[in-house]
Design a protein around this motif. Structure first.
Motif, PDB file in Angstrom:
ATOM      1  N   GLY A   1       0.809  -1.243  -0.062  1.00 39.68           N
ATOM      2  CA  GLY A   1      -0.020  -0.005   0.158  1.00 39.68           C
ATOM      3  C   GLY A   1       0.830   1.327  -0.063  1.00 39.68           C
ATOM      4  N   VAL A   2       0.094   2.420  -0.539  1.00 37.98           N
ATOM      5  CA  VAL A   2       0.904   3.564  -0.565  1.00 37.98           C
ATOM      6  C   VAL A   2       0.191   4.621  -0.223  1.00 37.98           C
ATOM      7  CG1 VAL A   2       2.185   5.137  -2.207  1.00 37.98           C
ATOM      8  CG2 VAL A   2       2.532   2.808  -2.548  1.00 37.98           C
ATOM      9  N   ARG A   3       0.480   5.566   0.603  1.00 33.46           N
ATOM     10  CA  ARG A   3      -0.431   7.133   0.982  1.00 33.46           C
ATOM     11  C   ARG A   3       0.810   8.002   0.650  1.00 33.46           C
ATOM     12  NH1 ARG A   3      -4.403   8.986   3.933  1.00 33.46           N
ATOM     13  NH2 ARG A   3      -5.469   7.093   3.214  1.00 33.46           N
ATOM     14  N   VAL A   4       0.633   8.960  -0.360  1.00 32.95           N
ATOM     15  CA  VAL A   4       1.387  10.020  -0.920  1.00 32.95           C
ATOM     16  C   VAL A   4       1.056  11.295  -0.023  1.00 32.95           C
ATOM     17  CG1 VAL A   4       2.059  11.332  -2.819  1.00 32.95           C
ATOM     18  CG2 VAL A   4       1.480   9.038  -3.192  1.00 32.95           C
ATOM     19  N   MET A   5       2.038  11.838   0.409  1.00 32.20           N
ATOM     20  CA  MET A   5       1.836  13.340   1.062  1.00 32.20           C
ATOM     21  C   MET A   5       1.338  14.279   0.055  1.00 32.20           C
ATOM     22  SD  MET A   5       2.662  12.419   4.101  1.00 32.20           S
ATOM     23  CE  MET A   5       1.970  10.808   3.731  1.00 32.20           C
ATOM     24  N   SER A   6       0.654  14.995   0.613  1.00 29.63           N
ATOM     25  CA  SER A   6       0.072  16.349   0.038  1.00 29.63           C
ATOM     26  C   SER A   6       1.319  17.202  -0.442  1.00 29.63           C
ATOM     27  CB  SER A   6      -0.951  17.263   0.496  1.00 29.63           C
ATOM     28  OG  SER A   6      -0.635  17.722   1.652  1.00 29.63           O
ATOM     29  N   ARG A   7       1.033  18.105  -1.416  1.00 21.79           N
ATOM     30  CA  ARG A   7       2.111  19.093  -1.687  1.00 21.79           C
ATOM     31  C   ARG A   7       2.272  20.001  -0.576  1.00 21.79           C
ATOM     32  NH1 ARG A   7       2.896  22.190  -6.797  1.00 21.79           N
ATOM     33  NH2 ARG A   7       4.034  24.214  -6.256  1.00 21.79           N
ATOM     34  N   ASN A   8       1.292  20.377   0.346  1.00 30.47           N
ATOM     35  CA  ASN A   8       1.464  21.183   1.409  1.00 30.47           C
ATOM     36  C   ASN A   8       2.364  20.650   2.549  1.00 30.47           C
ATOM     37  OD1 ASN A   8       0.848  23.849   2.723  1.00 30.47           O
ATOM     38  ND2 ASN A   8      -0.344  22.290   4.199  1.00 30.47           N
ATOM     39  N   VAL A   9       1.841  19.398   2.741  1.00 26.05           N
ATOM     40  CA  VAL A   9       2.890  18.646   3.708  1.00 26.05           C
ATOM     41  C   VAL A   9       4.282  18.618   3.377  1.00 26.05           C
ATOM     42  CG1 VAL A   9       3.151  16.538   4.829  1.00 26.05           C
ATOM     43  CG2 VAL A   9       0.703  17.301   4.614  1.00 26.05           C
ATOM     44  N   VAL A  10       4.371  18.197   2.081  1.00 21.57           N
ATOM     45  CA  VAL A  10       5.888  17.958   1.627  1.00 21.57           C
ATOM     46  C   VAL A  10       6.699  19.518   1.802  1.00 21.57           C
ATOM     47  CG1 VAL A  10       7.431  17.713  -0.048  1.00 21.57           C
ATOM     48  CG2 VAL A  10       5.473  16.189   0.069  1.00 21.57           C
TER      49      VAL A  10
ATOM     50  N   LEU B   1      10.062  20.829   4.010  1.00 23.29           N
ATOM     51  CA  LEU B   1      11.104  21.283   3.493  1.00 23.29           C
ATOM     52  C   LEU B   1      11.334  22.646   4.189  1.00 23.29           C
ATOM     53  CD1 LEU B   1      10.277  20.200  -0.320  1.00 23.29           C
ATOM     54  CD2 LEU B   1      12.400  19.982   0.991  1.00 23.29           C
ATOM     55  N   ASP B   2      10.414  23.641   4.293  1.00 24.91           N
ATOM     56  CA  ASP B   2      10.508  24.778   4.934  1.00 24.91           C
ATOM     57  C   ASP B   2      11.135  24.628   6.234  1.00 24.91           C
ATOM     58  OD1 ASP B   2       9.974  26.504   2.908  1.00 24.91           O
ATOM     59  OD2 ASP B   2       7.621  26.330   3.370  1.00 24.91           O
ATOM     60  N   SER B   3      10.454  23.609   6.985  1.00 26.16           N
ATOM     61  CA  SER B   3      11.059  23.370   8.361  1.00 26.16           C
ATOM     62  C   SER B   3      12.479  23.073   8.596  1.00 26.16           C
ATOM     63  CB  SER B   3      10.024  22.303   8.928  1.00 26.16           C
ATOM     64  OG  SER B   3      10.366  22.042  10.313  1.00 26.16           O
ATOM     65  N   VAL B   4      12.848  22.171   7.871  1.00 24.41           N
ATOM     66  CA  VAL B   4      14.255  21.813   7.620  1.00 24.41           C
ATOM     67  C   VAL B   4      15.252  22.744   7.204  1.00 24.41           C
ATOM     68  CG1 VAL B   4      13.729  19.158   8.226  1.00 24.41           C
ATOM     69  CG2 VAL B   4      14.096  20.171   5.837  1.00 24.41           C
TER      70      VAL B   4
ATOM     71  N   LYS C   1      11.310  24.530  -3.586  1.00 29.56           N
ATOM     72  CA  LYS C   1      12.134  24.908  -2.537  1.00 29.56           C
ATOM     73  C   LYS C   1      13.679  24.765  -2.813  1.00 29.56           C
ATOM     74  CE  LYS C   1       8.552  25.577  -0.311  1.00 29.56           C
ATOM     75  NZ  LYS C   1       8.127  26.943   0.279  1.00 29.56           N
ATOM     76  N   THR C   2      14.068  23.904  -3.773  1.00 31.08           N
ATOM     77  CA  THR C   2      15.473  23.510  -4.054  1.00 31.08           C
ATOM     78  C   THR C   2      16.077  25.120  -4.696  1.00 31.08           C
ATOM     79  OG1 THR C   2      15.227  21.336  -4.451  1.00 31.08           O
ATOM     80  CG2 THR C   2      17.321  22.497  -5.572  1.00 31.08           C
ATOM     81  N   GLN C   3      15.220  25.616  -5.346  1.00 27.38           N
ATOM     82  CA  GLN C   3      15.717  26.843  -5.898  1.00 27.38           C
ATOM     83  C   GLN C   3      15.793  28.206  -4.708  1.00 27.38           C
ATOM     84  OE1 GLN C   3      12.897  27.191  -9.148  1.00 27.38           O
ATOM     85  NE2 GLN C   3      14.676  26.779 -10.499  1.00 27.38           N
ATOM     86  N   GLU C   4      14.679  28.003  -4.081  1.00 30.34           N
ATOM     87  CA  GLU C   4      14.352  29.047  -3.169  1.00 30.34           C
ATOM     88  C   GLU C   4      15.554  29.190  -1.953  1.00 30.34           C
ATOM     89  OE1 GLU C   4      11.036  30.460   0.422  1.00 30.34           O
ATOM     90  OE2 GLU C   4      10.506  28.866  -0.900  1.00 30.34           O
ATOM     91  N   TYR C   5      15.967  28.018  -1.573  1.00 28.20           N
ATOM     92  CA  TYR C   5      16.999  27.731  -0.733  1.00 28.20           C
ATOM     93  C   TYR C   5      18.468  27.470  -1.032  1.00 28.20           C
ATOM     94  CZ  TYR C   5      12.946  27.510   2.896  1.00 28.20           C
ATOM     95  OH  TYR C   5      11.913  27.974   3.449  1.00 28.20           O
ATOM     96  N   GLN C   6      18.153  27.512  -2.351  1.00 26.34           N
ATOM     97  CA  GLN C   6      19.588  27.350  -3.039  1.00 26.34           C
ATOM     98  C   GLN C   6      20.456  26.078  -2.665  1.00 26.34           C
ATOM     99  OE1 GLN C   6      21.801  30.927  -2.395  1.00 26.34           O
ATOM    100  NE2 GLN C   6      20.987  32.009  -4.352  1.00 26.34           N
TER     101      GLN C   6
END
Length: 261
Positions: A49-58, A62-65, A91-96
């Motif tokens: 089984g798979v439960r994919v996270m929402s865009r917002n949760v991801v 990312l913002d947190s770490v 986020k890769t671009q935003e946080y370089q």
């Protein structure tokens, strides 16, 4: 201690995904942090089984770490869909984020699909151009270059095609072939390097791709150049496969805790 980020799915069986990445990063004496893109019900027999996270949760993860920790490298694994790929790119671009290793996970060893087909173009056009190195296996490489129907293709040729997508370097993993040697091809736009190791007679290869890509990210974080990072990681994964662990009744995982040279 150098910090490394993994952006990938969780494997409840512990052999691949986030769990494999964190074990590998720890073994290389780096500090691993994680952003979970999906939760899988998974063991050595396959994915149930798979439960994919929402865009917002991801995005929140990312913002947190990325607002607190300072990463010397990062890697991506299972990204599941276009929404997640797009937020990782943003986020890769935003946080370089630097030294990004992209493992374009599409299908699990068990055959279960881990990336929606419509997300492949986003992977190619948006994420791969941000990568320090991409690490597709031969099947994934063929999908990314449109060579799915080709029975045979030279590793150099497909590596060159992948390089045109924009990463700094490419490592095409040829280990799924039936040759006596497990041969990978490294290409950085100027030089090809064939990395080979004796093929190990085992079906216990669960987590191989995750482990290799997280080893490369760890070595980049430690300051090794690309080719050296790849060579050290190739030696590590060969030993990890050879000393694989028996924890279940199916396709068992590699040994993430073998001694690092």
């Amino acid at each position: 201690m150098k910090q490394v980020l993994t952006i990938a799915g969780s494997d409840s069986g512990g052999g691949a995904g986030i769990q494999a990445d964190l074990k590998t990063m720890t073994n290389f004496a780096t500090y691993g942090a994680s952003v979970i893109t999906a939760v899988t019900a998974q063991n050595t027999l396959g994915v149930q089984g798979v439960r994919v996270m929402s865009r917002n949760v991801v995005a929140r993860q990312l913002d947190s770490v990325l607002t607190d920790l300072s990463f010397s490298a990062a890697k991506t694994g299972m990204l599941a869909n276009q929404d997640i790929i797009e937020v990782v790119v943003e986020k890769t671009q935003e946080y370089q984020l630097k030294n990004l290793v992209v493992d374009p996970v599409m299908v699990a060893t068990s055959g279960d699909v881990l990336l929606e087909e419509e997300a492949i173009s986003s992977l190619k056009e948006q994420l791969i151009p941000l990568a320090k190195i991409i690490t597709p296996n031969l099947k994934e490489a063929k999908v990314l270059t449109g060579y799915e129907k080709e029975a045979t293709i030279e590793l150099k040729e497909i590596a060159q095609e992948l390089f045109q997508l924009g990463p700094e370097a490419v490592l095409v993993k040829g280990g799924h072939s039936q040759a006596e040697q497990a041969v990978d091809m490294f290409y950085d736009g100027t030089q090809y390097h064939e990395l080979s190791a004796p093929r190990i007679d085992t079906n216990d290869t669960h987590g191989t791709g995750c482990t290799l890509s997280s080893a490369i990210a760890s070595n980049l974080a430690l300051g090794y150049d690309l080719l050296t990072a790849v060579k050290r990681s190739k030696e590590f994964i060969t030993k990890a496969i050879k000393e694989g662990v028996k924890v279940g009744t199916g396709n068992n995982p590699v040994n993430h805790l073998v001694k690092v040279n």
